[in-house]
Design a protein around this motif. Structure first.
Motif, PDB file in Angstrom:
ATOM      1  N   LEU A   5      35.015 -29.548  52.229  1.00 53.74           N
ATOM      2  CA  LEU A   5      35.234 -28.357  53.042  1.00 53.74           C
ATOM      3  C   LEU A   5      35.776 -27.242  52.149  1.00 53.74           C
ATOM      4  N   ASP A   6      34.901 -26.369  51.739  1.00 58.12           N
ATOM      5  CA  ASP A   6      35.218 -25.320  50.768  1.00 58.12           C
ATOM      6  C   ASP A   6      35.896 -24.138  51.456  1.00 58.12           C
ATOM      7  N   GLY A   7      37.176 -23.955  51.199  1.00 62.98           N
ATOM      8  CA  GLY A   7      37.917 -22.860  51.818  1.00 62.98           C
ATOM      9  C   GLY A   7      37.455 -21.495  51.360  1.00 62.98           C
ATOM     10  N   ARG A   8      36.883 -21.422  50.180  1.00 57.96           N
ATOM     11  CA  ARG A   8      36.431 -20.130  49.665  1.00 57.96           C
ATOM     12  C   ARG A   8      35.291 -19.563  50.501  1.00 57.96           C
ATOM     13  N   VAL A   9      34.452 -20.425  51.023  1.00 54.71           N
ATOM     14  CA  VAL A   9      33.347 -19.999  51.892  1.00 54.71           C
ATOM     15  C   VAL A   9      33.903 -19.439  53.204  1.00 54.71           C
ATOM     16  N   VAL A  10      34.914 -20.123  53.752  1.00 51.65           N
ATOM     17  CA  VAL A  10      35.553 -19.675  54.989  1.00 51.65           C
ATOM     18  C   VAL A  10      36.222 -18.324  54.773  1.00 51.65           C
ATOM     19  N   SER A  11      36.930 -18.202  53.654  1.00 56.12           N
ATOM     20  CA  SER A  11      37.619 -16.959  53.320  1.00 56.12           C
ATOM     21  C   SER A  11      36.639 -15.798  53.212  1.00 56.12           C
ATOM     22  N   LYS A  12      35.506 -16.029  52.595  1.00 55.60           N
ATOM     23  CA  LYS A  12      34.486 -14.983  52.427  1.00 55.60           C
ATOM     24  C   LYS A  12      34.004 -14.468  53.771  1.00 55.60           C
ATOM     25  N   GLN A  13      33.771 -15.386  54.720  1.00 57.83           N
ATOM     26  CA  GLN A  13      33.318 -14.987  56.051  1.00 57.83           C
ATOM     27  C   GLN A  13      34.415 -14.231  56.797  1.00 57.83           C
ATOM     28  N   LEU A  14      35.650 -14.725  56.714  1.00 61.99           N
ATOM     29  CA  LEU A  14      36.768 -14.040  57.361  1.00 61.99           C
ATOM     30  C   LEU A  14      36.944 -12.625  56.817  1.00 61.99           C
ATOM     31  N   ASN A  15      36.834 -12.500  55.495  1.00 59.25           N
ATOM     32  CA  ASN A  15      37.012 -11.194  54.861  1.00 59.25           C
ATOM     33  C   ASN A  15      35.957 -10.197  55.326  1.00 59.25           C
ATOM     34  N   LYS A  16      34.740 -10.677  55.488  1.00 61.36           N
ATOM     35  CA  LYS A  16      33.652  -9.813  55.964  1.00 61.36           C
ATOM     36  C   LYS A  16      33.983  -9.268  57.348  1.00 61.36           C
ATOM     37  N   GLU A  17      34.436 -10.160  58.230  1.00 56.55           N
ATOM     38  CA  GLU A  17      34.784  -9.763  59.594  1.00 56.55           C
ATOM     39  C   GLU A  17      36.008  -8.847  59.609  1.00 56.55           C
ATOM     40  N   THR A  18      37.003  -9.152  58.760  1.00 58.09           N
ATOM     41  CA  THR A  18      38.212  -8.331  58.696  1.00 58.09           C
ATOM     42  C   THR A  18      37.897  -6.927  58.192  1.00 58.09           C
ATOM     43  N   LYS A  19      37.062  -6.849  57.182  1.00 53.45           N
ATOM     44  CA  LYS A  19      36.686  -5.546  56.623  1.00 53.45           C
ATOM     45  C   LYS A  19      36.016  -4.669  57.674  1.00 53.45           C
ATOM     46  N   GLU A  20      35.191  -5.264  58.508  1.00 52.95           N
ATOM     47  CA  GLU A  20      34.532  -4.512  59.585  1.00 52.95           C
ATOM     48  C   GLU A  20      35.562  -3.988  60.577  1.00 52.95           C
ATOM     49  N   LYS A  21      36.565  -4.822  60.901  1.00 53.58           N
ATOM     50  CA  LYS A  21      37.615  -4.394  61.820  1.00 53.58           C
ATOM     51  C   LYS A  21      38.445  -3.256  61.220  1.00 53.58           C
ATOM     52  N   LYS A  57      43.792  -4.992  49.440  1.00 56.96           N
ATOM     53  CA  LYS A  57      43.040  -3.821  48.991  1.00 56.96           C
ATOM     54  C   LYS A  57      41.537  -4.049  49.126  1.00 56.96           C
ATOM     55  N   LYS A  58      41.092  -5.272  48.863  1.00 59.17           N
ATOM     56  CA  LYS A  58      39.659  -5.596  48.932  1.00 59.17           C
ATOM     57  C   LYS A  58      39.095  -5.400  50.336  1.00 59.17           C
ATOM     58  N   VAL A  59      39.923  -5.640  51.350  1.00 58.71           N
ATOM     59  CA  VAL A  59      39.438  -5.496  52.725  1.00 58.71           C
ATOM     60  C   VAL A  59      39.872  -4.172  53.348  1.00 58.71           C
ATOM     61  N   GLY A  60      40.519  -3.308  52.569  1.00 62.01           N
ATOM     62  CA  GLY A  60      40.868  -1.972  53.038  1.00 62.01           C
ATOM     63  C   GLY A  60      42.243  -1.822  53.644  1.00 62.01           C
ATOM     64  N   ILE A  61      43.078  -2.855  53.538  1.00 64.83           N
ATOM     65  CA  ILE A  61      44.442  -2.795  54.087  1.00 64.83           C
ATOM     66  C   ILE A  61      45.392  -2.228  53.038  1.00 64.83           C
ATOM     67  N   GLU A  62      46.199  -1.245  53.440  1.00 68.15           N
ATOM     68  CA  GLU A  62      47.203  -0.666  52.549  1.00 68.15           C
ATOM     69  C   GLU A  62      48.409  -1.604  52.460  1.00 68.15           C
ATOM     70  N   THR A  63      49.076  -1.570  51.309  1.00 65.43           N
ATOM     71  CA  THR A  63      50.262  -2.415  51.120  1.00 65.43           C
ATOM     72  C   THR A  63      51.461  -1.570  50.713  1.00 65.43           C
ATOM     73  N   LYS A  64      52.582  -1.820  51.380  1.00 63.46           N
ATOM     74  CA  LYS A  64      53.841  -1.148  51.052  1.00 63.46           C
ATOM     75  C   LYS A  64      54.788  -2.217  50.510  1.00 63.46           C
ATOM     76  N   HIS A  65      55.278  -2.023  49.287  1.00 59.57           N
ATOM     77  CA  HIS A  65      56.158  -3.010  48.658  1.00 59.57           C
ATOM     78  C   HIS A  65      57.626  -2.601  48.822  1.00 59.57           C
ATOM     79  N   VAL A  66      58.425  -3.500  49.349  1.00 57.26           N
ATOM     80  CA  VAL A  66      59.859  -3.254  49.504  1.00 57.26           C
ATOM     81  C   VAL A  66      60.580  -4.342  48.713  1.00 57.26           C
ATOM     82  N   VAL A  67      61.034  -3.980  47.517  1.00 56.75           N
ATOM     83  CA  VAL A  67      61.666  -4.936  46.614  1.00 56.75           C
ATOM     84  C   VAL A  67      63.153  -4.624  46.508  1.00 56.75           C
TER      85      VAL A  67
END
Length: 283
Positions: A5-21, A57-67
């Motif tokens: 069960l290759d998680g990378r394949v699942v991740s690729k499909q999820l990312n495609k759907e997330t990017k559309e959202k 960043k790959k799926v278009g989500i901005e990131t704010k770092h609070v360190v």
């Protein structure tokens, strides 16, 4: 032959759907944004923070770092958390763990906005899992397991499932989710007497302890599905809870480590950022 069960394949499909959202949200004037809070200098935490930011960043989500600097008090941490809770441009908050000893994780979990709690820390989100509320933010690893099972069309209803692990981040909420979907679940842990007794008849075994080699060939019935959530290092190499080579001889389906559940976890986190942004937009 065992099916991997290759998680990378699942991740690729999820990312495609997330990017559309994400694209739809941006078109409506909302840029999904994740705030990552880190109060320690643990190299593993720093590496994960950088990795998560690149992923978002790959799926278009901005990131704010609070360190936070070394020696930050709990009150200072909570004050910044309040600011993020009230910041309408932040849709999800991820608290990096472990926290310094002087900052109580339970207090932080109670303080985070349930609507922005995209890693399922708050008691309200954990409670929603108990009641079967599909709008609950799940712990990201739990969501990753469920996404993987769903992608590979592995049935849950009427299955005998053994979950090894009792944490609030995996074992407990995962057990309840599986019960909600009609499975008969045995929840065990490393202190369980005779683990083999609970595992030998299981159709699906899900283990999440970090105990290398805990699950061996003798624990698994022929044809069972084995989901390895465990992750640890030995001799500079990553291992899961499952003695992979020997268990693969009897299992019907199995996840590798690395390349299994871990590959889906960050993708699941990104998906929950978009869910939070959609919900907050409607609100």
């Amino acid at each position: 032959m065992v099916e991997v069960l290759d998680g990378r394949v699942v991740s690729k499909q999820l990312n495609k759907e997330t990017k559309e959202k994400v694209e739809k949200l941006i078109e409506s004037g909302v840029t999904p944004t994740l705030a990552i809070m880190r109060a320690d200098q643990n190299p593993a935490s720093i590496q994960y923070e950088k990795s998560a930011a690149r992923f978002m960043k790959k799926v278009g989500i901005e990131t704010k770092h609070v360190v936070f600097p070394e020696g930050t008090s709990q009150n200072e941490f909570l004050e910044e958390l309040d600011r993020l809770n009230n910041n309408q441009e932040v849709h999800g908050i991820l608290v990096m763990q472990p926290l310094p000893e002087n900052i109580d994780l339970k207090v932080v979990a109670e303080h985070i906005s349930p609507a922005k709690d995209i890693d399922g820390m708050h008691a309200l989100n954990l409670g929603k899992i108990m009641t079967g509320d599909r709008h609950a933010h799940l712990p990201s690893t739990v969501k990753a397991v469920m996404e993987l099972l769903n992608y590979y069309k592995i049935g849950i209803a009427r299955q005998e499932i053994t979950v090894i692990g009792k944490s609030n981040t995996v074992g407990k909420p995962l057990t309840v989710l599986l019960l909600n979907q009609g499975a008969t679940v045995s929840n065990c842990h490393t202190a369980t007497n005779d683990l083999k007794k609970y595992m030998r008849n299981a159709d699906i075994v899900i283990t999440a302890t970090g105990d290398i080699g805990l699950v061996t060939k003798e624990h698994i019935k022929k044809g069972a599905v084995v989901i390895d959530v465990g992750f640890n290092f030995e001799g500079g190499k990553a291992y899961g809870d499952v003695a992979y080579e020997e268990v693969a001889e009897v299992a019907g389906k199995i996840t590798p480590v690395p390349g299994g559940v871990g590959s889906v976890t960050t993708a699941s986190l990104a998906r929950q950022v978009t869910h939070a942004a959609e919900w907050l937009q409607k609100k």
